[in-house]
Design a protein around this motif. Structure first.
Motif, PDB file in Angstrom:
ATOM      1  N   ILE A   1     -14.597 -47.285 -51.336  1.00 16.58           N
ATOM      2  CA  ILE A   1     -14.702 -47.950 -50.023  1.00 16.58           C
ATOM      3  C   ILE A   1     -13.611 -49.226 -50.007  1.00 16.58           C
ATOM      4  N   CYS A   2     -13.745 -49.887 -51.244  1.00 14.74           N
ATOM      5  CA  CYS A   2     -12.977 -50.909 -51.355  1.00 14.74           C
ATOM      6  C   CYS A   2     -11.672 -50.718 -51.516  1.00 14.74           C
ATOM      7  N   PHE A   3     -11.290 -49.450 -52.531  1.00 11.24           N
ATOM      8  CA  PHE A   3      -9.915 -48.936 -52.712  1.00 11.24           C
ATOM      9  C   PHE A   3      -9.216 -48.711 -51.484  1.00 11.24           C
ATOM     10  N   VAL A   4      -9.923 -47.729 -50.728  1.00 10.34           N
ATOM     11  CA  VAL A   4      -9.403 -47.357 -49.456  1.00 10.34           C
ATOM     12  C   VAL A   4      -9.008 -48.591 -48.379  1.00 10.34           C
ATOM     13  N   ALA A   5     -10.012 -49.522 -48.447  1.00 10.02           N
ATOM     14  CA  ALA A   5      -9.698 -50.923 -47.514  1.00 10.02           C
ATOM     15  C   ALA A   5      -8.734 -51.379 -47.968  1.00 10.02           C
ATOM     16  N   GLY A   6      -8.435 -51.510 -49.356  1.00 14.51           N
ATOM     17  CA  GLY A   6      -7.325 -52.225 -49.855  1.00 14.51           C
ATOM     18  C   GLY A   6      -5.964 -51.651 -49.398  1.00 14.51           C
ATOM     19  N   VAL A   7      -6.083 -50.157 -49.523  1.00 15.97           N
ATOM     20  CA  VAL A   7      -4.703 -49.545 -49.178  1.00 15.97           C
ATOM     21  C   VAL A   7      -4.452 -49.581 -47.588  1.00 15.97           C
ATOM     22  N   VAL A   8      -5.578 -49.481 -46.812  1.00 16.84           N
ATOM     23  CA  VAL A   8      -5.260 -49.563 -45.510  1.00 16.84           C
ATOM     24  C   VAL A   8      -4.931 -50.870 -45.162  1.00 16.84           C
ATOM     25  N   CYS A   9      -5.243 -52.065 -45.561  1.00 17.31           N
ATOM     26  CA  CYS A   9      -4.778 -53.376 -45.341  1.00 17.31           C
ATOM     27  C   CYS A   9      -3.517 -53.277 -45.895  1.00 17.31           C
ATOM     28  N   SER A  10      -3.009 -52.857 -47.040  1.00 21.18           N
ATOM     29  CA  SER A  10      -1.650 -53.028 -47.382  1.00 21.18           C
ATOM     30  C   SER A  10      -0.533 -52.005 -46.355  1.00 21.18           C
ATOM     31  N   ILE A  11      -1.205 -50.954 -46.089  1.00 22.46           N
ATOM     32  CA  ILE A  11      -0.318 -50.183 -44.933  1.00 22.46           C
ATOM     33  C   ILE A  11      -0.249 -50.923 -43.527  1.00 22.46           C
ATOM     34  N   LEU A  12      -1.355 -51.489 -43.216  1.00 18.52           N
ATOM     35  CA  LEU A  12      -1.289 -52.398 -41.879  1.00 18.52           C
ATOM     36  C   LEU A  12      -0.393 -53.408 -41.921  1.00 18.52           C
ATOM     37  N   GLY A  13      -0.581 -54.058 -43.124  1.00 20.12           N
ATOM     38  CA  GLY A  13       0.758 -55.262 -43.532  1.00 20.12           C
ATOM     39  C   GLY A  13       1.907 -54.862 -43.384  1.00 20.12           C
ATOM     40  N   THR A  14       2.224 -53.634 -43.790  1.00 22.17           N
ATOM     41  CA  THR A  14       3.562 -53.154 -43.915  1.00 22.17           C
ATOM     42  C   THR A  14       4.113 -52.789 -42.388  1.00 22.17           C
ATOM     43  N   ALA A  15       3.045 -52.180 -41.537  1.00 16.57           N
ATOM     44  CA  ALA A  15       3.340 -51.993 -40.240  1.00 16.57           C
ATOM     45  C   ALA A  15       3.591 -53.289 -39.488  1.00 16.57           C
ATOM     46  N   LEU A  16       2.853 -54.346 -39.496  1.00 16.93           N
ATOM     47  CA  LEU A  16       2.987 -55.384 -38.919  1.00 16.93           C
ATOM     48  C   LEU A  16       4.164 -56.257 -39.245  1.00 16.93           C
ATOM     49  N   LEU A  17       4.804 -55.840 -40.303  1.00 14.03           N
ATOM     50  CA  LEU A  17       6.124 -56.453 -40.642  1.00 14.03           C
ATOM     51  C   LEU A  17       7.361 -56.347 -39.454  1.00 14.03           C
ATOM     52  N   TRP A  18       7.010 -55.088 -38.596  1.00 14.20           N
ATOM     53  CA  TRP A  18       8.026 -54.907 -37.812  1.00 14.20           C
ATOM     54  C   TRP A  18       8.093 -55.745 -36.366  1.00 14.20           C
ATOM     55  N   LEU A  19       6.947 -56.565 -36.485  1.00 13.60           N
ATOM     56  CA  LEU A  19       6.592 -57.287 -35.246  1.00 13.60           C
ATOM     57  C   LEU A  19       7.312 -58.419 -35.340  1.00 13.60           C
ATOM     58  N   PRO A  20       7.759 -59.258 -34.140  1.00 11.44           N
ATOM     59  CA  PRO A  20       8.263 -60.575 -34.242  1.00 11.44           C
ATOM     60  C   PRO A  20       7.243 -61.520 -35.060  1.00 11.44           C
ATOM     61  N   GLN A  21       7.694 -62.193 -35.752  1.00 10.52           N
ATOM     62  CA  GLN A  21       6.755 -63.291 -36.552  1.00 10.52           C
ATOM     63  C   GLN A  21       5.735 -62.577 -37.318  1.00 10.52           C
ATOM     64  N   GLY A  22       5.861 -61.291 -37.502  1.00  9.55           N
ATOM     65  CA  GLY A  22       5.024 -60.447 -38.295  1.00  9.55           C
ATOM     66  C   GLY A  22       5.004 -60.840 -39.739  1.00  9.55           C
ATOM     67  N   ILE A  23       5.990 -61.548 -40.405  1.00 11.34           N
ATOM     68  CA  ILE A  23       6.104 -61.743 -41.749  1.00 11.34           C
ATOM     69  C   ILE A  23       4.906 -62.401 -42.262  1.00 11.34           C
ATOM     70  N   LYS A  24       4.137 -63.314 -41.552  1.00 12.04           N
ATOM     71  CA  LYS A  24       2.855 -63.876 -42.062  1.00 12.04           C
ATOM     72  C   LYS A  24       1.820 -62.907 -42.063  1.00 12.04           C
TER      73      LYS A  24
END
Length: 128
Positions: free
Chosen positions: A19-42
């Motif tokens: 559960i924790c490992f999958v949650a960590g991977v999902v957070c990392s992928i979600l973070g990468t997807a958010l990079l493309w938003l304006p001001q998504g770097i944070k």
């Protein structure tokens, strides 16, 4: 004894690890997807770093937090651990305190990935 993983059944430990490992991977992928938003770097830096921390913490369910910390700071992987933790901290510093440093945040995330890989390889005999 409360901090020891042996107080949980093996099935429970494996389940929470997954559960924790999958949650960590999902957070990392979600973070990468958010990079493309304006001001998504944070958001990218926070979610990517949080994902790595959660994925790293997932192993505490398999071996226990005390044994995990002892293993992390074992002399043979001390440098890898310090570099990994430093990259996690520098990633967050680059987006919260060093304004307008988008390049630095992306660079520290790349270094974070490389440091996590180097750290993970330290657990495989003759891998480094």
């Amino acid at each position: 004894q409360v901090l020891d993983a042996s107080t949980l059944s093996f099935g429970t430990r494996v389940r929470w690890f997954a559960i924790c490992f999958v949650a960590g991977v999902v957070c990392s992928i979600l973070g990468t997807a958010l990079l493309w938003l304006p001001q998504g770097i944070k958001l990218f830096a926070v979610f990517y770093t949080l994902g790595n921390i959660v994925a790293l913490a997932s192993t505490c369910f398999l071996v226990g937090p005390v044994k995990q910390l002892k293993s992390m700071f074992d002399p043979k992987r001390l440098i890898a651990t310090v570099v990994m933790l430093l990259c996690l901290i520098l990633t967050l510093c680059s987006v919260f305190w060093w304004d307008k440093k988008r390049f630095a945040a992306v660079l520290f995330c790349i270094l974070q990935f490389l440091a996590m890989t180097w750290y993970s390889l330290s657990y495989i005999p003759f891998a480094r």
